[in-house]
Design an enzyme around this catalytic site. Structure first.
Site, mmCIF file in Angstrom:
data_model
loop_
_atom_site.group_PDB
_atom_site.id
_atom_site.type_symbol
_atom_site.label_atom_id
_atom_site.label_comp_id
_atom_site.label_asym_id
_atom_site.label_seq_id
_atom_site.Cartn_x
_atom_site.Cartn_y
_atom_site.Cartn_z
ATOM 1 N NE ARG A 1 -7.825 3.288 -1.275
ATOM 2 C CZ ARG A 1 -7.211 4.303 -0.677
ATOM 3 N NH1 ARG A 1 -6.913 5.394 -1.373
ATOM 4 N NH2 ARG A 1 -6.870 4.242 0.577
ATOM 5 C CG HIS B 1 -5.231 2.186 6.136
ATOM 6 N ND1 HIS B 1 -4.199 1.582 5.459
ATOM 7 C CD2 HIS B 1 -5.463 3.362 5.478
ATOM 8 C CE1 HIS B 1 -3.832 2.353 4.442
ATOM 9 N NE2 HIS B 1 -4.576 3.429 4.430
ATOM 10 C CE1 TYR C 1 -3.758 14.243 -1.406
ATOM 11 C CE2 TYR C 1 -5.869 13.464 -0.590
ATOM 12 C CZ TYR C 1 -4.655 13.216 -1.205
ATOM 13 O OH TYR C 1 -4.339 11.941 -1.631
ATOM 14 C CB THR D 1 -8.646 10.760 -3.198
ATOM 15 O OG1 THR D 1 -7.870 11.426 -2.192
ATOM 16 C CG2 THR D 1 -9.213 9.469 -2.642
ATOM 17 C CG HIS E 1 -1.927 1.178 1.119
ATOM 18 N ND1 HIS E 1 -3.214 1.038 0.627
ATOM 19 C CD2 HIS E 1 -1.802 2.493 1.437
ATOM 20 C CE1 HIS E 1 -3.838 2.201 0.671
ATOM 21 N NE2 HIS E 1 -3.004 3.111 1.150
ATOM 22 C CB CYS E 2 3.225 2.858 -1.476
ATOM 23 S SG CYS E 2 3.592 1.671 -2.763
ATOM 24 C CG HIS E 3 -0.966 6.552 -2.029
ATOM 25 N ND1 HIS E 3 -2.114 5.903 -2.403
ATOM 26 C CD2 HIS E 3 -1.023 6.638 -0.675
ATOM 27 C CE1 HIS E 3 -2.836 5.608 -1.324
ATOM 28 N NE2 HIS E 3 -2.188 6.049 -0.263
ATOM 29 C CG ASP F 1 -0.768 5.438 3.653
ATOM 30 O OD1 ASP F 1 -1.194 5.343 2.494
ATOM 31 O OD2 ASP F 1 -1.191 6.282 4.452
ATOM 32 C CG ASN G 1 -5.104 13.991 3.611
ATOM 33 O OD1 ASN G 1 -5.088 15.179 3.316
ATOM 34 N ND2 ASN G 1 -5.588 13.062 2.817
#
Ligand code: 0GY
Length: 305
Positions: free
Chosen positions: A125, A182, A50, A78, A32-34, A258, A263
């Protein structure tokens, strides 16, 4: 190209993470990473809630190597809406070392889904956090789930624990593997034996197609940020929740950093410290192997089995 101003107070990812003391097993996957942009190459979505800092694939792959991971699963963030180009580009250019999870709307064409599959996408997702996304009707999500099922993909869901009762019937009707982000975002100030977490455990117990990521201790912890020097294992209040799930459902858990940690308002975690928490939540080499290698390979590189 538009210039973007970061959301006020935005915390950038840690530029100098420590080297973990815990040696990850060969083949370990950060599941899980972006990636964020870079914004000049992959502009952020107009409907975003954001505006992050840039966090591109080169930086993600450098972190992967620094921490000792072999592979990444890059989850569409997002801030990029349904424009999956930054994520898909990172997967496509990773030399087979990254797979992806996309965000799509009902108007996505079969051709577009096929191109995402070829880039390495293996899931979609569905996000239920109002601070991150606008509402999408359930019938649209159900229709998408039916279409991606034919590609062998799964659904990743992100919600907060207090919303599980309302979402239960929707989740349990999904036809695919369902991966909960999570730990279903428990309130870790409550008891691990309390009714809220019991409902989440019941979801896993009664529905063998439900998996979860035992990720984001830095997001879930109410114990505050770790001391800068000294403590090597922060976020201890999250450990009992994560460990409970790893021990009861060892074949349906994933772990991820993550990164770049969207955020977070108070502090930015040292990614090396996050890795050092893994043996606390998966205390044996056998559990670590399943969490970090076998389970993510089953979901994202099944052709290797
Ligand atoms: C996470 C958590 C968050 C953000 C996103 O896609 C996103 O923007 O997932 C959050 O703000 O809790 O998984 O990165």
């Amino acid at each position: 190209m538009p210039a973007f101003d970061k959301t006020p107070g935005w915390l950038d990812w840690c530029p100098n993470p420590s080297k973990p003391r815990f040696a990850l097993p060969p083949g370990a996957v950060d599941a899980h990473c972006h990636v964020f942009g870079p914004g000049t190459e992959f502009p952020f979505a107009p409907e975003r809630k954001y505006t992050p800092c840039d966090a591109g694939k080169a930086q993600l792959f450098a972190l992967r190597d620094h921490l000792g991971f072999s592979r990444n699963v890059i989850v569409q963030a997002t801030c990029h809406g349904v424009d999956n180009r930054a994520m898909a580009d990172a997967c496509r250019t990773s030399g087979g070392r990254a797979r992806g999870v996309a965000t799509v709307r009902r108007d996505v064409t079969d051709g577009e889904l096929q191109l995402l599959h070829e880039a390495g996408v293996r899931g979609v997702r569905f996000n239920f956090l109002k601070r991150l996304v606008d509402f999408t009707p359930r019938d649209e999500l159900a229709e998408i789930a039916g279409r991606i099922q034919r590609l062998g993909w799964h659904v990743v869901v992100y919600f907060e624990a207090q919303d599980l009762p309302e979402l239960w019937s929707f989740f349990t009707a999904l036809p695919t593997t369902v991966v909960v982000d999570h730990l279903g975002r428990p309130d870790v100030s409550k008891s691990v034996d309390g009714p809220e977490f019991a409902l989440f455990l019941r979801l896993l117990r009664e529905h063998p197609n439900v998996w979860t990521k035992v990720s984001c201790p830095e997001r879930l912890s109410v114990g505050g940020p770790p001391a800068r020097n000294g403590e090597r294992h922060p976020y201890r209040d999250v450990v009992p929740f994560a460990r409970r799930v790893v021990q009861e459902f060892p074949d349906r858990v994933l772990w991820g950093t993550d990164w770049p940690h969207p955020n977070l308002k108070d502090h930015m975690p040292d990614d090396g410290l996050l890795v050092d928490l893994i043996p606390e939540i998966a205390p044996t080499p056998e559990l670590q192997q399943r969490l970090l290698v076998r389970n993510p390979v089953r979901l994202y590189w099944p052709e290797e089995l």
